[in-house]
Design a protein around this motif. Structure first.
Motif, PDB file in Angstrom:
ATOM      1  N   CYS A 182      46.777  49.096  89.540  1.00 33.11           N
ATOM      2  CA  CYS A 182      48.101  50.021  89.586  1.00 33.11           C
ATOM      3  C   CYS A 182      49.070  49.024  90.625  1.00 33.11           C
ATOM      4  CB  CYS A 182      48.394  51.000  90.668  1.00 33.11           C
ATOM      5  SG  CYS A 182      47.430  52.487  90.529  1.00 33.11           S
ATOM      6  N   ARG A 183      48.414  47.377  90.019  1.00 38.96           N
ATOM      7  CA  ARG A 183      49.496  46.665  90.075  1.00 38.96           C
ATOM      8  C   ARG A 183      49.681  45.773  88.652  1.00 38.96           C
ATOM      9  NH1 ARG A 183      52.263  47.890  93.409  1.00 38.96           N
ATOM     10  NH2 ARG A 183      52.377  46.603  95.882  1.00 38.96           N
ATOM     11  N   GLU A 184      49.905  46.210  87.698  1.00 40.69           N
ATOM     12  CA  GLU A 184      49.617  45.499  86.380  1.00 40.69           C
ATOM     13  C   GLU A 184      51.109  45.987  86.028  1.00 40.69           C
ATOM     14  OE1 GLU A 184      47.633  44.222  85.156  1.00 40.69           O
ATOM     15  OE2 GLU A 184      45.630  45.801  87.038  1.00 40.69           O
ATOM     16  N   ALA A 185      51.218  44.991  84.988  1.00 37.50           N
ATOM     17  CA  ALA A 185      53.232  44.858  85.093  1.00 37.50           C
ATOM     18  C   ALA A 185      53.478  45.814  83.548  1.00 37.50           C
ATOM     19  CB  ALA A 185      53.414  43.296  84.058  1.00 37.50           C
ATOM     20  N   ARG A 186      53.356  46.759  84.009  1.00 39.86           N
ATOM     21  CA  ARG A 186      54.168  48.026  83.454  1.00 39.86           C
ATOM     22  C   ARG A 186      55.086  48.594  83.182  1.00 39.86           C
ATOM     23  NH1 ARG A 186      49.144  50.114  85.400  1.00 39.86           N
ATOM     24  NH2 ARG A 186      46.425  50.211  84.631  1.00 39.86           N
ATOM     25  N   GLU A 187      55.766  49.583  82.223  1.00 37.55           N
ATOM     26  CA  GLU A 187      57.272  50.015  82.401  1.00 37.55           C
ATOM     27  C   GLU A 187      57.520  51.032  84.068  1.00 37.55           C
ATOM     28  OE1 GLU A 187      59.953  50.483  80.199  1.00 37.55           O
ATOM     29  OE2 GLU A 187      58.064  48.919  79.002  1.00 37.55           O
ATOM     30  N   PRO A 188      58.771  50.761  84.419  1.00 34.89           N
ATOM     31  CA  PRO A 188      58.983  51.802  85.925  1.00 34.89           C
ATOM     32  C   PRO A 188      58.320  52.937  86.140  1.00 34.89           C
ATOM     33  CG  PRO A 188      61.166  50.124  85.177  1.00 34.89           C
ATOM     34  CD  PRO A 188      59.912  50.387  83.940  1.00 34.89           C
ATOM     35  N   GLY A 189      57.071  53.226  87.235  1.00 36.64           N
ATOM     36  CA  GLY A 189      57.337  54.663  87.356  1.00 36.64           C
ATOM     37  C   GLY A 189      55.316  54.583  86.902  1.00 36.64           C
ATOM     38  N   GLU A 190      54.944  53.648  86.023  1.00 38.94           N
ATOM     39  CA  GLU A 190      53.678  53.910  84.924  1.00 38.94           C
ATOM     40  C   GLU A 190      53.137  53.961  86.092  1.00 38.94           C
ATOM     41  OE1 GLU A 190      53.336  51.898  81.226  1.00 38.94           O
ATOM     42  OE2 GLU A 190      54.674  52.989  80.601  1.00 38.94           O
ATOM     43  N   ASN A 191      52.531  52.563  87.144  1.00 40.44           N
ATOM     44  CA  ASN A 191      51.912  52.793  87.637  1.00 40.44           C
ATOM     45  C   ASN A 191      51.590  53.447  88.654  1.00 40.44           C
ATOM     46  OD1 ASN A 191      50.557  50.160  87.437  1.00 40.44           O
ATOM     47  ND2 ASN A 191      52.398  48.536  87.980  1.00 40.44           N
ATOM     48  N   ALA A 192      53.157  54.045  89.379  1.00 36.47           N
ATOM     49  CA  ALA A 192      53.007  55.739  90.524  1.00 36.47           C
ATOM     50  C   ALA A 192      52.600  56.156  89.830  1.00 36.47           C
ATOM     51  CB  ALA A 192      54.288  55.945  91.131  1.00 36.47           C
ATOM     52  N   ARG A 193      52.231  56.488  88.391  1.00 35.96           N
ATOM     53  CA  ARG A 193      51.879  58.060  87.857  1.00 35.96           C
ATOM     54  C   ARG A 193      50.249  57.796  87.844  1.00 35.96           C
ATOM     55  NH1 ARG A 193      56.078  56.764  83.646  1.00 35.96           N
ATOM     56  NH2 ARG A 193      58.024  57.796  84.529  1.00 35.96           N
ATOM     57  N   ARG A 194      49.854  56.503  87.917  1.00 36.33           N
ATOM     58  CA  ARG A 194      48.359  56.522  87.232  1.00 36.33           C
ATOM     59  C   ARG A 194      47.314  56.486  89.283  1.00 36.33           C
ATOM     60  NH1 ARG A 194      44.929  52.996  85.022  1.00 36.33           N
ATOM     61  NH2 ARG A 194      43.137  52.187  85.837  1.00 36.33           N
ATOM     62  N   LEU A 195      48.843  56.078  89.955  1.00 34.76           N
ATOM     63  CA  LEU A 195      48.250  56.046  91.227  1.00 34.76           C
ATOM     64  C   LEU A 195      48.081  57.705  90.905  1.00 34.76           C
ATOM     65  CD1 LEU A 195      46.661  54.829  94.049  1.00 34.76           C
ATOM     66  CD2 LEU A 195      49.953  55.127  94.914  1.00 34.76           C
ATOM     67  N   ALA A 196      48.733  59.024  91.027  1.00 33.72           N
ATOM     68  CA  ALA A 196      48.865  59.897  91.106  1.00 33.72           C
ATOM     69  C   ALA A 196      47.545  60.415  90.582  1.00 33.72           C
ATOM     70  CB  ALA A 196      50.182  60.501  90.736  1.00 33.72           C
ATOM     71  N   VAL A 197      47.197  60.148  89.215  1.00 30.38           N
ATOM     72  CA  VAL A 197      46.470  60.847  88.756  1.00 30.38           C
ATOM     73  C   VAL A 197      44.694  60.133  89.568  1.00 30.38           C
ATOM     74  CG1 VAL A 197      47.366  61.117  86.730  1.00 30.38           C
ATOM     75  CG2 VAL A 197      46.227  59.151  86.554  1.00 30.38           C
ATOM     76  N   VAL A 198      44.768  59.207  89.739  1.00 29.48           N
ATOM     77  CA  VAL A 198      43.448  59.014  90.464  1.00 29.48           C
ATOM     78  C   VAL A 198      43.748  59.860  91.866  1.00 29.48           C
ATOM     79  CG1 VAL A 198      42.222  56.984  91.842  1.00 29.48           C
ATOM     80  CG2 VAL A 198      43.863  56.748  89.420  1.00 29.48           C
ATOM     81  N   ALA A 199      44.388  59.681  92.310  1.00 32.49           N
ATOM     82  CA  ALA A 199      44.618  60.191  93.571  1.00 32.49           C
ATOM     83  C   ALA A 199      43.830  62.016  93.211  1.00 32.49           C
ATOM     84  CB  ALA A 199      46.068  61.014  94.427  1.00 32.49           C
ATOM     85  N   ALA A 200      44.962  62.847  92.471  1.00 28.42           N
ATOM     86  CA  ALA A 200      44.272  64.188  92.040  1.00 28.42           C
ATOM     87  C   ALA A 200      42.566  64.270  91.306  1.00 28.42           C
ATOM     88  CB  ALA A 200      45.430  64.610  91.002  1.00 28.42           C
ATOM     89  N   ALA A 201      42.798  63.313  90.831  1.00 26.30           N
ATOM     90  CA  ALA A 201      40.993  63.584  90.099  1.00 26.30           C
ATOM     91  C   ALA A 201      40.146  63.186  91.751  1.00 26.30           C
ATOM     92  CB  ALA A 201      41.065  62.254  89.424  1.00 26.30           C
ATOM     93  N   THR A 202      40.609  62.873  92.427  1.00 25.83           N
ATOM     94  CA  THR A 202      39.679  62.270  94.233  1.00 25.83           C
ATOM     95  C   THR A 202      39.808  63.915  94.729  1.00 25.83           C
ATOM     96  OG1 THR A 202      40.942  60.309  94.069  1.00 25.83           O
ATOM     97  CG2 THR A 202      39.917  60.854  95.600  1.00 25.83           C
ATOM     98  N   VAL A 203      41.306  64.564  94.928  1.00 31.22           N
ATOM     99  CA  VAL A 203      40.991  65.527  95.358  1.00 31.22           C
ATOM    100  C   VAL A 203      39.854  66.255  94.752  1.00 31.22           C
ATOM    101  CG1 VAL A 203      42.178  67.878  95.864  1.00 31.22           C
ATOM    102  CG2 VAL A 203      43.392  65.336  96.256  1.00 31.22           C
ATOM    103  N   LEU A 204      40.274  66.693  93.746  1.00 31.26           N
ATOM    104  CA  LEU A 204      38.784  67.580  92.401  1.00 31.26           C
ATOM    105  C   LEU A 204      37.541  66.824  93.272  1.00 31.26           C
ATOM    106  CD1 LEU A 204      38.766  68.744  88.843  1.00 31.26           C
ATOM    107  CD2 LEU A 204      37.132  67.545  89.706  1.00 31.26           C
ATOM    108  N   CYS A 205      37.201  65.775  92.620  1.00 28.29           N
ATOM    109  CA  CYS A 205      35.915  65.574  93.438  1.00 28.29           C
ATOM    110  C   CYS A 205      35.035  65.772  94.623  1.00 28.29           C
ATOM    111  CB  CYS A 205      35.409  63.694  92.949  1.00 28.29           C
ATOM    112  SG  CYS A 205      35.714  62.887  91.674  1.00 28.29           S
ATOM    113  N   GLY A 206      36.038  65.730  96.069  1.00 37.56           N
ATOM    114  CA  GLY A 206      35.782  66.662  96.789  1.00 37.56           C
ATOM    115  C   GLY A 206      35.273  68.044  96.898  1.00 37.56           C
TER     116      GLY A 206
END
Length: 353
Positions: free
Chosen positions: A297-321
């Motif tokens: 989530c520290r890559e050179a991407r379009e504005p908002g894309e790193n935060a979106r990646r962080l959000a889906v990783v967070a949501a996937a973590t929730v599903l696992c637990g």
């Protein structure tokens, strides 16, 4: 501002990897969880293991994203308040320019209102790039409120925050209209994996989800929420990645769906209020920077894309637990045995035993 005198040392461990696909990211990543509840690590780890055993892994669909701030103005009567709301709606193009002047990553994308007596609540919705957007939304709302009070007659200042946003409170409006990132995660687990890894059946998990998460929460008076423990995973993830931890209050509002599909388990977690960002306050700490980098989530991407990646990783973590806990609760005594074994082991290790 004074520098913090100390950094609270919450134990942190990386769990996984877990496999994610969907409309934001396709990746296999380990995830950091900072928590004092040490059984959370192996529990999420079991869910992560299952995601690696399924070809598509966890499919995460980002449905919507917006940060909100509501302001309160007062009028002499309800009719004046209502007419003022109509005037605000008619001036949205003008007000979008006011917001653009507040910052290049802030955009006004929506507006809603509610009149109660002579009170007018104006709820503004913004896109905020890679930031979670609390301060950006408040700055923009302050500028909007100033312009509205200067140009619309019959109303006066009430508050820069009218609690119609709603920030760090469990409410219906956030689940309905959204605040933060709205992410739906899904996984289809073959019956053999359910049996061998989760030690249960799709039918047992689906029945427990209805009886516990749906009926139990209904009886308890839950607000747009039907899940076992989203808050556990979110808090651990938020602390590890520099988020405002109080946002787990609305973040943990969400719905778990479980279906028995001829022995296979369809399992889904919907989180409509994930408030995360990869820039802004809390991100300057060295360990946070390193964790965000390892998450990609520290890559050179379009504005908002790193935060979106962080959000889906967070949501996937929730599903696992969530999946792991519900499976454990289908078996009498399993949950308590795990807590006793893992927490006593950690306590003994700390005491040198």
């Amino acid at each position: 501002m004074n520098e913090p005198q100390a950094i609270a040392g919450v134990p942190l461990r990386w769990v996984g990897p877990l496999r994610i696909g969907g409309n934001v990211a396709t990746a296999e990543v380990e995830v950091p969880l900072a928590t004092y509840e040490t059984p959370l690590w192996p529990s999420v780890g079991r869910g992560a293991k299952i995601s690696m055993l399924v070809e598509r892994g966890i499919v995460a669909t980002l449905v919507d994203e917006r940060m909100t701030r509501s302001v309160l103005v007062t009028a002499g009567d309800a009719q004046t308040a209502y007419l003022a709301a109509l005037e605000v709606d008619a001036r949205l193009d003008e007000l979008r320019e006011v917001v653009r002047a507040c910052g290049r990553f802030t955009e006004l994308i929506g507006f809603r209102h509610e009149v109660t007596g002579n009170l007018l609540f104006l709820r503004f919705e913004f896109s905020t790039g890679d930031a979670s957007g609390h301060n950006m939304a408040t700055l923009a709302a302050d500028a909007l409120l100033t312009r509205i009070l200067e140009t619309i007659p019959g109303i006066s200042y009430g508050s820069i925050s009218g609690n119609y946003c709603t920030d760090k409170k469990a409410t219906a409006i956030n689940g309905i209209l959204g605040r933060g990132k709205n992410v739906v995660t899904e996984i289809l687990v073959p019956r053999e994996v359910v049996r061998d890894v989760l030690h249960t059946s799709a039918r047992a998990i689906a029945e427990l989800n209805v009886r516990k998460n749906l009926i139990g929460t209904l009886l308890a008076g839950g607000i747009r929420s039907a899940n076992a423990h989203y808050a556990n995973m979110l808090l651990g993830f938020y602390l590890a990645t520099g988020q405002d931890a109080a946002n787990i209050i609305e973040g943990s509002q969400g719905v778990t769906v479980a279906e028995d599909r001829d022995g296979d388990l369809y399992f889904s977690c919907t989180l409509p209020n994930l408030i995360v960002g990869t820039v802004g306050n809390g991100k300057g700490l060295d360990f946070v920077e390193e964790n965000l980098r390892r998450l990609g989530c520290r890559e050179a991407r379009e504005p908002g894309e790193n935060a979106r990646r962080l959000a889906v990783v967070a949501a996937a973590t929730v599903l696992c637990g969530e999946l792991s806990l519900l499976a454990a609760q289908t078996n009498p005594g399993e949950l308590m045995r795990a807590h006793v074994q893992l927490e006593r082991k950690n306590a003994t290790t700390k005491l040198g035993g």
